[in-house]
Design an enzyme around this catalytic site. Structure first.
Site, PDB file in Angstrom:
ATOM      1  N   ASN A 168       0.839  -1.215   0.000  1.00 39.29           N
ATOM      2  CA  ASN A 168       0.000   0.000   0.000  1.00 39.29           C
ATOM      3  C   ASN A 168       0.862   1.250   0.000  1.00 39.29           C
ATOM      4  OD1 ASN A 168      -3.067  -0.383   0.187  1.00 39.29           O
ATOM      5  ND2 ASN A 168      -2.299  -1.973   1.571  1.00 39.29           N
ATOM      6  N   MET A 213       1.250  -2.203  12.421  1.00 38.54           N
ATOM      7  CA  MET A 213       0.620  -3.141  13.347  1.00 38.54           C
ATOM      8  C   MET A 213       0.717  -2.686  14.803  1.00 38.54           C
ATOM      9  SD  MET A 213      -0.518  -5.277  11.218  1.00 38.54           S
ATOM     10  CE  MET A 213      -0.986  -6.726  12.152  1.00 38.54           C
ATOM     11  N   HIS A 237      -7.965  -0.986   6.185  1.00 41.41           N
ATOM     12  CA  HIS A 237      -8.211  -2.267   6.857  1.00 41.41           C
ATOM     13  C   HIS A 237      -8.812  -3.242   5.837  1.00 41.41           C
ATOM     14  CE1 HIS A 237      -9.016  -5.010  10.110  1.00 41.41           C
ATOM     15  NE2 HIS A 237     -10.220  -5.201   9.598  1.00 41.41           N
ATOM     16  N   ASP A 277      -8.914   6.495  15.331  1.00 40.91           N
ATOM     17  CA  ASP A 277      -9.096   6.955  16.708  1.00 40.91           C
ATOM     18  C   ASP A 277      -8.379   5.962  17.619  1.00 40.91           C
ATOM     19  OD1 ASP A 277     -10.746   4.757  16.952  1.00 40.91           O
ATOM     20  OD2 ASP A 277     -12.618   5.910  16.932  1.00 40.91           O
ATOM     21  N   GLY A 306      -9.336   3.496  19.259  1.00 40.53           N
ATOM     22  CA  GLY A 306      -9.791   2.105  19.255  1.00 40.53           C
ATOM     23  C   GLY A 306      -9.097   1.297  18.167  1.00 40.53           C
TER      24      GLY A 306
HETATM   25  C1  GRF Z   1      -3.107  -4.738   4.134  1.00 34.79           C
HETATM   26  O1  GRF Z   1      -3.983  -5.795   3.899  1.00 34.79           O
HETATM   27  C2  GRF Z   1      -3.768  -3.673   4.974  1.00 34.79           C
HETATM   28  O2  GRF Z   1      -5.121  -3.548   4.740  1.00 34.79           O
HETATM   29  C3  GRF Z   1      -3.538  -4.181   6.369  1.00 34.79           C
HETATM   30  O3  GRF Z   1      -2.256  -4.746   6.347  1.00 34.79           O
HETATM   31  C4  GRF Z   1      -1.946  -5.163   5.017  1.00 34.79           C
HETATM   32  C5  GRF Z   1      -0.689  -4.457   4.647  1.00 34.79           C
HETATM   33  O4  GRF Z   1      -0.204  -4.867   3.395  1.00 34.79           O
HETATM   34  N1  GRF Z   1      -3.713  -3.122   7.334  1.00 34.79           N
HETATM   35  P1  GRF Z   1       0.986  -4.059   2.722  1.00 34.79           P
HETATM   36  O5  GRF Z   1       2.119  -4.018   3.760  1.00 34.79           O
HETATM   37  O6  GRF Z   1       0.479  -2.694   2.410  1.00 34.79           O
HETATM   38  O7  GRF Z   1       1.368  -4.830   1.524  1.00 34.79           O
END
Ligand code: GRF
Length: 207
Positions: free
Chosen positions: A19, A95, A114, A146, A148
């Protein structure tokens, strides 16, 4: 994209960074009005760091293990981003749950993606949760962050079908393609100031 001012942005990752790469490409192609100042990881071994360096983007690492508690890590991270002039923050596979010690420094300016249609399947292993539940449609959600876990107001969603024979890998790949589609444009709406939060709803201002 209507705003011409490029907003200083940091992208936070913990892993692969696909991403992040799609956001960098969107910025370079003029689809995302961002000046990407920094790619940050809380994990020194995140493969996305190397990907960012190959794209010529500055990287930084602070390991959360070096801090006694969440708040002190969050304060150090906010200090680091502010020292680079960052105003907006995009989480991309980051994470860690961020506390108000971080979020209050970037109010309404932290966004996450997400891999499920929230509020279904928050937290980790969203694709596995969807398969185990037996839904026919899942997807991805871009939302404001936020304090949460995946609970902030929703900016954009895309639906993705679950197909016969899907496993976690095939479903994740189909969702990821949708993530790469919606994240740049949703984030561009945030950076361009085209959104207004009313209660839990995010409305387009038409600007
Ligand atoms: C993606 O599925 C995103 O939605 C989630 O973690 C994954 C990250 O993938 N939060 P990348 O590191 O962007 O390839």
């Amino acid at each position: 994209m209507s705003a011409s001012r490029k907003e200083p942005l940091a992208i936070l990752i913990s892993g692969r960074g696909s991403n992040m790469v799609s956001l960098v490409e969107a910025a370079r192609q003029g689809r995302l009005c961002a000046d990407i100042r920094l790619v940050f990881s809380n994990r020194p071994d995140a493969p996305g760091l190397q990907a960012a360096r190959s794209l010529g983007i500055e990287t930084a690492v602070l390991s959360h293990r070096d801090f006694p508690d969440r708040e002190s890590f969050d304060r150090a991270l906010a200090d680091l981003l502010e020292s680079r002039g960052v105003r907006f923050v995009a989480l991309a596979g980051f994470m860690r749950v961020l506390t108000p010690a971080f979020l209050d420094r970037f109010p309404g300016r932290v966004v996450n993606i997400h891999p499920a249609l929230l509020p279904a399947f928050p937290g980790v292993h969203a694709q596995r949760q969807a398969l185990e539940y037996g839904v026919w449609v899942t997807g991805c959600t871009v939302h404001f962050v936020d304090a949460g876990t995946d609970t902030g107001p929703i900016i954009a969603q895309a639906a993705v079908p679950v197909e016969d024979g899907d496993d976690e890998e095939t479903l994740s790949a189909r969702i990821l393609a949708a993530e790469h589609q919606i994240y740049p444009s949703a984030l561009d709406d945030v950076l361009g100031g085209r959104l207004r939060i009313q209660g839990r709803r995010v409305l387009r201002t038409g600007g």
